[in-house]
Design a protein around this motif. Structure first.
Motif, mmCIF file in Angstrom:
data_model
loop_
_atom_site.group_PDB
_atom_site.id
_atom_site.type_symbol
_atom_site.label_atom_id
_atom_site.label_comp_id
_atom_site.label_asym_id
_atom_site.label_seq_id
_atom_site.Cartn_x
_atom_site.Cartn_y
_atom_site.Cartn_z
ATOM 1 N N GLU A 72 46.992 3.787 -39.523
ATOM 2 C CA GLU A 72 47.669 3.864 -41.282
ATOM 3 C C GLU A 72 45.843 3.792 -42.053
ATOM 4 O O GLU A 72 45.036 3.645 -41.140
ATOM 5 C CB GLU A 72 47.988 2.565 -41.450
ATOM 6 C CG GLU A 72 49.300 2.060 -40.641
ATOM 7 C CD GLU A 72 50.122 0.650 -41.264
ATOM 8 O OE1 GLU A 72 49.363 0.008 -42.207
ATOM 9 O OE2 GLU A 72 51.132 0.543 -40.476
ATOM 10 N N TYR A 73 46.177 3.873 -43.011
ATOM 11 C CA TYR A 73 45.000 4.535 -43.862
ATOM 12 C C TYR A 73 45.060 3.896 -45.126
ATOM 13 O O TYR A 73 45.802 3.818 -45.598
ATOM 14 C CB TYR A 73 43.813 5.519 -43.771
ATOM 15 C CG TYR A 73 44.717 6.565 -44.176
ATOM 16 C CD1 TYR A 73 44.618 7.029 -44.882
ATOM 17 C CD2 TYR A 73 45.880 7.545 -43.261
ATOM 18 C CE1 TYR A 73 45.765 8.501 -45.677
ATOM 19 C CE2 TYR A 73 46.888 8.374 -43.737
ATOM 20 C CZ TYR A 73 46.246 9.084 -45.041
ATOM 21 O OH TYR A 73 47.008 10.266 -44.964
ATOM 22 N N VAL A 74 44.253 4.180 -45.673
ATOM 23 C CA VAL A 74 44.141 3.482 -47.169
ATOM 24 C C VAL A 74 42.657 4.504 -48.212
ATOM 25 O O VAL A 74 42.080 4.787 -48.034
ATOM 26 C CB VAL A 74 43.233 2.383 -47.951
ATOM 27 C CG1 VAL A 74 43.133 1.752 -48.960
ATOM 28 C CG2 VAL A 74 44.439 1.168 -46.697
ATOM 29 N N LEU A 75 43.819 4.722 -48.937
ATOM 30 C CA LEU A 75 42.685 6.613 -50.053
ATOM 31 C C LEU A 75 42.343 5.653 -51.349
ATOM 32 O O LEU A 75 42.980 4.872 -51.475
ATOM 33 C CB LEU A 75 43.688 6.782 -50.026
ATOM 34 C CG LEU A 75 44.369 8.442 -49.226
ATOM 35 C CD1 LEU A 75 45.334 9.053 -49.137
ATOM 36 C CD2 LEU A 75 43.327 8.682 -48.516
ATOM 37 N N GLN A 76 41.551 5.603 -51.350
ATOM 38 C CA GLN A 76 40.891 4.542 -52.889
ATOM 39 C C GLN A 76 39.675 5.951 -53.010
ATOM 40 O O GLN A 76 38.754 6.527 -52.717
ATOM 41 C CB GLN A 76 39.661 3.528 -51.701
ATOM 42 C CG GLN A 76 40.520 2.305 -51.329
ATOM 43 C CD GLN A 76 39.534 1.560 -51.674
ATOM 44 O OE1 GLN A 76 37.757 1.633 -51.255
ATOM 45 N NE2 GLN A 76 40.092 0.383 -51.330
ATOM 46 N N GLY A 77 39.587 6.339 -54.815
ATOM 47 C CA GLY A 77 39.323 7.279 -55.489
ATOM 48 C C GLY A 77 40.048 7.057 -56.183
ATOM 49 O O GLY A 77 40.899 6.934 -56.547
ATOM 50 N N SER A 78 40.134 8.137 -58.080
ATOM 51 C CA SER A 78 40.177 8.682 -58.209
ATOM 52 C C SER A 78 41.445 9.237 -58.700
ATOM 53 O O SER A 78 41.172 10.021 -57.607
ATOM 54 C CB SER A 78 39.213 9.243 -59.586
ATOM 55 O OG SER A 78 38.695 10.378 -59.047
#
Length: 102
Positions: A72-78
């Motif tokens: 699993e991973y988390v995407l952070q950004g605009s």
């Protein structure tokens, strides 16, 4: 996923190669063997194909990385950042990511 505490069944450990299966039917837990067991064998069930962070959060253990069935991973950004990354790698941004990231 329906989750609940089930005495005795909650004591079975996880294995990617389980020896028993549990099916919930009509308010009962049915335990069946998936293979022959010898006296002293540990009886294990599968908690499902879950990543180490999820296993740790829900059950308090992790698997060796070589045995971890998924990540699993988390995407952070605009949004503009993800649109640019998608364009750079030929992904369809609208199909790849939901229109609203929670």
């Amino acid at each position: 996923d329906d989750e609940s505490l089930v005495p005795i069944i909650d004591g079975f450990n996880h294995s990617a190669d389980p020896g028993i299966d549990v099916i919930f039917e009509s308010g009962c837990a049915l335990v069946s063997s998936l293979r022959q067991h010898m006296e002293g064998d540990q009886l294990c069930i599968s908690y499902g194909a879950k990543s180490n962070p999820l296993l740790f959060r829900e059950y308090g253990f992790t698997l060796h990385p070589s045995e971890e069935p998924c990540w699993e991973y988390v995407l952070q950004g605009s949004d503009s950042y993800f649109q640019q990354i998608s364009a750079d790698h030929g992904f369809d941004y609208d199909a790849f990511l939901p229109s609203r990231i929670l």
